[in-house]
Design an enzyme around this catalytic site. Structure first.
Site, PDB file in Angstrom:
ATOM      1  N   LYS A  25     -17.906  -1.538   5.115  1.00  0.00           N
ATOM      2  CA  LYS A  25     -18.272  -2.536   4.108  1.00  0.00           C
ATOM      3  C   LYS A  25     -19.779  -2.532   3.836  1.00  0.00           C
ATOM      4  O   LYS A  25     -20.215  -2.693   2.691  1.00  0.00           O
ATOM      5  CB  LYS A  25     -17.815  -3.924   4.575  1.00  0.00           C
ATOM      6  CG  LYS A  25     -17.685  -4.928   3.459  1.00  0.00           C
ATOM      7  CD  LYS A  25     -17.003  -6.202   3.948  1.00  0.00           C
ATOM      8  CE  LYS A  25     -16.827  -7.179   2.805  1.00  0.00           C
ATOM      9  NZ  LYS A  25     -16.141  -8.413   3.263  1.00  0.00           N
ATOM     10  N   MET A  38      23.911   9.467   3.834  1.00  0.00           N
ATOM     11  CA  MET A  38      23.757  10.753   4.518  1.00  0.00           C
ATOM     12  C   MET A  38      23.972  10.596   6.030  1.00  0.00           C
ATOM     13  O   MET A  38      24.614  11.435   6.662  1.00  0.00           O
ATOM     14  CB  MET A  38      22.381  11.354   4.226  1.00  0.00           C
ATOM     15  CG  MET A  38      22.204  12.780   4.733  1.00  0.00           C
ATOM     16  SD  MET A  38      23.441  13.905   4.045  1.00  0.00           S
ATOM     17  CE  MET A  38      22.592  14.504   2.589  1.00  0.00           C
ATOM     18  N   PHE A  45     -11.798  -8.212  13.004  1.00  0.00           N
ATOM     19  CA  PHE A  45     -10.651  -8.561  12.171  1.00  0.00           C
ATOM     20  C   PHE A  45     -10.309  -7.404  11.218  1.00  0.00           C
ATOM     21  O   PHE A  45     -11.176  -6.885  10.535  1.00  0.00           O
ATOM     22  CB  PHE A  45     -10.954  -9.832  11.370  1.00  0.00           C
ATOM     23  CG  PHE A  45      -9.838 -10.210  10.444  1.00  0.00           C
ATOM     24  CD1 PHE A  45      -8.600 -10.594  10.943  1.00  0.00           C
ATOM     25  CD2 PHE A  45      -9.996 -10.145   9.072  1.00  0.00           C
ATOM     26  CE1 PHE A  45      -7.551 -10.922  10.102  1.00  0.00           C
ATOM     27  CE2 PHE A  45      -8.952 -10.467   8.203  1.00  0.00           C
ATOM     28  CZ  PHE A  45      -7.727 -10.857   8.729  1.00  0.00           C
ATOM     29  N   GLN A  46      -9.061  -7.023  11.222  1.00  0.00           N
ATOM     30  CA  GLN A  46      -8.551  -5.911  10.405  1.00  0.00           C
ATOM     31  C   GLN A  46      -9.284  -4.593  10.666  1.00  0.00           C
ATOM     32  O   GLN A  46      -9.412  -3.758   9.775  1.00  0.00           O
ATOM     33  CB  GLN A  46      -8.575  -6.268   8.909  1.00  0.00           C
ATOM     34  CG  GLN A  46      -7.572  -7.375   8.572  1.00  0.00           C
ATOM     35  CD  GLN A  46      -7.320  -7.553   7.096  1.00  0.00           C
ATOM     36  OE1 GLN A  46      -8.189  -7.321   6.264  1.00  0.00           O
ATOM     37  NE2 GLN A  46      -6.118  -7.994   6.747  1.00  0.00           N
ATOM     38  N   GLU A  56       0.824  -1.219   0.000  1.00  0.00           N
ATOM     39  CA  GLU A  56       0.000   0.000   0.000  1.00  0.00           C
ATOM     40  C   GLU A  56       0.858   1.268   0.000  1.00  0.00           C
ATOM     41  O   GLU A  56       0.463   2.302  -0.536  1.00  0.00           O
ATOM     42  CB  GLU A  56      -0.943   0.016   1.201  1.00  0.00           C
ATOM     43  CG  GLU A  56      -2.076  -0.998   1.114  1.00  0.00           C
ATOM     44  CD  GLU A  56      -1.698  -2.390   1.612  1.00  0.00           C
ATOM     45  OE1 GLU A  56      -0.514  -2.624   1.944  1.00  0.00           O
ATOM     46  OE2 GLU A  56      -2.596  -3.250   1.678  1.00  0.00           O
TER      47      GLU A  56
END
Lengths: 577, 191
Positions: A179, A492, A129-130, A67
């Site tokens: 959902k 760096m 869940f999630q 993502e």
């Protein structure tokens, strides 16, 4: 939810028909002119992906490998087109993986609409869940966010999202859709958002401010323009050139402002900040009027604020009022869009020339060339230097490519030495400094500007943060040219360890994999060069490839980037070695 | 204002008008949290305009910082307006409740005198305890707290500050002005 908007939507159902929330999302995106979505499916966003299956001829969806890749790609696309980038992710880890890119877009003013799936509304707050509170998590790093729990809210939320993301000072917006809202049918009708009573993105230009600024400019002896990304965001490139050419005022750019002005413009004097040009930095503390346009006086630009431009009167042209007087106190604030402000200012300023003042910058250029640039770009012995690679690429592409850089030494070198000719060509993670940005942002840039050459310039550290996006590049045949400048160090950090931590190289050395082999494993052509004698040919071959291609250049392990304003020091104390 | 005055740490009261939406309080507190600035009190209520909430926030900081904070708050999309006041620009009150054992009233009349002299009032009388109510500035409610403490004070609670500005401008007119104009809410200085 603004109830009056809902009522309005309910009244306008004459020619509408019932569709699912998931399909409505796609119709909204099409109505907003979206062509490409970067995303990654998962449980809570599956209804939207199911609807997308039927919309593949109208919307181009690019499946990334993570993502974070999706959000950086959307950023890259937004930055080269000025359009709003769009990405999809599922709930929970999908949504949290977007956060780095959203924070990056927030600090670098990039318009994004991120759409996340969420668990069904009856499960909200149950640790389902999630499930994660993405509204809470993203609140500090979004311009606006909103959770949709009913299908009827989708057009309202998405219309607002696009309006907010790409008006005024642009920024990221997140819309979280449960959902159940995705699967519920409702009467769809879409109206673009044109006004929000609590959001006034374009401040009214006040003629008094313009007159006062013009007065100050007309009386100045050593005026100096600092240009930021605001010039490109507002499309004020032409107006800036007109303003500078009429007044004869020298101009320098911040990192984010780069490519706003062609670097070979006679009035352009360089790049500001920690690793910027010598003259551009020290003259900030010698000018009498500082005209800052669409920039926010970041600490990497100003160094120690107590010793920054104290002698100068400051004119700050800035669309975001919260940036005015935040870091540097202004004499005259012009709270307006850069293009509008410059258009208003041009007729009020006198024609002038500042030959002696500009000559002072040129004297500094000679010093910087002698002490740094010549040796960096044209070394005769030793290992390959980053600067010589960039100079060669710049020459071969005539400074016309879109250059997407990651974060670190290679970023500073690329932006110091690439000779930008066109606007919207310097794509980099400036404010947040996000390693792993370049590869996915470059894919987005290529999708946004398919006819332009897009070069991703990355260090060996950052490359491994989002290396999996090689898969996305291959699957979609995105002709991105990838340059990995490999010094086997987090360069760096190593430079700072050398200069400020007595050379204690604490966890900065990398034992790298075979980048050629990995890239070839993804089906992308790759080559490696470590000898100067082979460099020209390698760059030529790499740039001539039809599709995507990687060039790994093994560079001097302990090369340092100079000039450098040490952290917390004054811009006057810029070091040349 | 000289720079010393701008740096001096003192109380400021913010009055913030917002759309009546979930999550606004979170958005507002983030502005403070990001700068590690403590909120001394926070009160939310409906305003006199339907659909508009009013937050009253009291914080101790410098003028320099509060000016930056108020700009960040105005920048929030659902904020209609944010105004910063020093104590002399507003009328403000807090309400305090004190739970005192009823027996404290039985042993002599000192508690009764305290209530009478401090402008407090008795709200409820129960067999076991009496609830006293006092409105005023925090110093005044705190004074009474200290005086009641020796009598076995059982519980003490004080509300956040509520404040009205000394300006005569109407909220409704302000919101209408905002709807009609394109000028920037962020540049509105006083209300």
């Amino acid at each position: 939810m603004n109830t009056s908007t809902l009522t309005l939507a309910k009244n306008k159902t004459d020619n509408s028909k019932k569709i699912k929330g998931s399909e409505a999302v796609l119709k909204c995106l099409i109505a907003e002119g979206v062509e490409t979505i970067f995303g990654y499916p998962g449980g809570a966003i599956m209804p939207i992906y199911d609807s997308l299956y039927h919309y593949q001829n109208k919307l181009n969806h690019i499946l990334t490998r993570h993502e974070q890749g999706a959000v950086h790609a959307a950023q890259g696309m937004a930055r080269v087109t000025r359009k709003t980038g769009v990405c999809f992710a599922t709930s929970g880890p999908g949504a949290t993986n977007l956060i780095t890119g959203i924070a990056d877009a927030q600090i670098d003013s990039t318009p994004l609409v991120c759409i996340t799936g969420q668990v069904p509304s009856h499960l909200l707050g149950t640790d389902a869940f999630q499930e994660t509170d993405v509204i809470g998590i993203s609140m500090p790093v979004t311009k606006w966010n909103y959770q949709v729990t009913r299908a009827e809210e989708i057009p309202f939320a998405i219309a607002r999202a696009f309006y907010i993301a790409n008006t005024g000072r642009p920024g990221p917006v997140l819309i979280d859709i449960t959902k159940d809202a995705q699967i519920t049918e409702f009467d769809f009708e879409y109206d673009k958002c044109e006004k929000i009573r609590s959001y006034h993105p374009y401040p009214e230009l006040r003629s008094g401010d313009l007159k006062a600024a013009a007065n100050l400019i007309n009386k100045s002896k050593k005026p100096y323009i600092l240009l930021g990304q605001g010039v490109q965001l507002s499309g004020a490139e032409k107006e800036l050139i007109q303003f500078a050419e009429k007044t004869g005022i020298p101009m320098a750019s911040t990192l984010m402002g780069l490519s706003g002005v062609p670097v070979d413009h006679p009035l352009y004097v360089g790049y500001l900040g920690m690793h910027g040009n010598y003259g551009a930095n020290i003259k900030t503390n010698e000018c009498d009027v500082l005209i800052a346009i669409g920039m926010r006086f970041d600490d990497r630009v100003t160094g120690d604020l107590k010793k920054y431009a104290k002698q100068a009167k400051v004119i700050h042209i800035e669309i975001d009022p919260s940036e005015i007087d935040k870091n540097v106190k202004t004499t005259i604030a012009i709270n307006a869009d850069a293009k509008q402000a410059l258009t208003g200012l041009i007729p009020l300023v006198n024609s002038a020339r500042y030959a002696e003042w500009i000559e002072e910058f040129r004297v500094c250029d000679v010093i910087e060339h002698n002490k740094v640039i010549d040796a960096e770009t044209h070394p005769v012995s030793g290992q390959i230097k980053m600067a010589e690679v960039i100079s060669k690429i710049s020459a071969l592409t005539f400074g016309e490519a879109v250059v997407v850089t990651d974060v670190g030494q290679h970023q500073m070198v690329a932006n110091r030495y690439y000779q930008f000719q066109n606007s919207l060509s310097c794509i980099t993670s400036g404010g947040l400094g996000t390693m792993g940005f370049a590869l996915p942002a470059a894919m987005g840039a290529k999708v946004g500007q398919p006819s332009r050459d897009v070069i991703a310039i990355i260090g060996d550290g950052g490359f491994q943060m989002t290396i999996q996006e090689l898969g996305t590049i291959k699957q979609n045949d995105l002709a991105v040219k990838i340059l990995v400048l490999n010094n086997n160090f987090l360069g760096m950090v190593r430079q700072w360890q050398q200069l400020f931590f007595d050379k204690r190289y604490s966890f900065t050395e990398l034992d790298n994999p075979d980048f050629q082999l990995i890239t070839k494993g993804y089906g992308i052509s790759a080559q490696k060069v470590s000898e100067r004698i082979n460099l020209d040919q390698a760059i030529h071959d790499w740039l001539s490839c039809e599709g995507p291609a990687l060039l790994e250049v093994v560079v001097d392990q302990e090369e340092n980037v100079f000039p450098m304003v040490p952290s917390g020091a004054s811009v006057s104390d810029i070091r040349l070695d | 204002m000289n720079s010393q005055k701008k740096q001096e740490i003192r109380d400021f009261t913010l009055s913030v008008l917002t759309e009546d939406k979930a999550g606004l309080i979170n958005q507002l507190t983030i502005v403070f949290t990001k700068r590690k600035i403590n909120i001394n009190s926070l009160n939310v209520s409906n305003s006199e305009v339907a659909g508009v909430s009013r937050f009253t926030i009291v914080t101790r900081t410098s003028r320099d910082m509060i000016d930056k904070i108020v700009k960040q708050i105005r920048k929030l999309i659902d904020v209609l307006g944010a105004f910063v006041y020093e104590d002399d620009q507003i009328f403000y009150q807090e309400i305090a409740l004190y739970k005192v054992p009823t027996k404290a009233f039985i042993n002599g009349n000192s508690v009764e005198n305290l209530v009478r002299n401090s402008g407090a009032r008795i709200l409820v009388v129960e067999e076991e305890h009496i609830i006293i109510e006092k409105t005023g500035h925090s110093k005044e409610t705190h004074d009474l707290y200290q005086k009641l403490e020796p009598f076995g004070l059982l519980e003490f609670i004080r509300s956040g500050r509520v404040a009205v500005s000394k300006s005569i401008r109407k909220t409704e007119a302000y919101i209408k002005g905002l709807e009609a104009s394109n000028s920037n809410k962020l540049s509105i200085k006083d209300f």
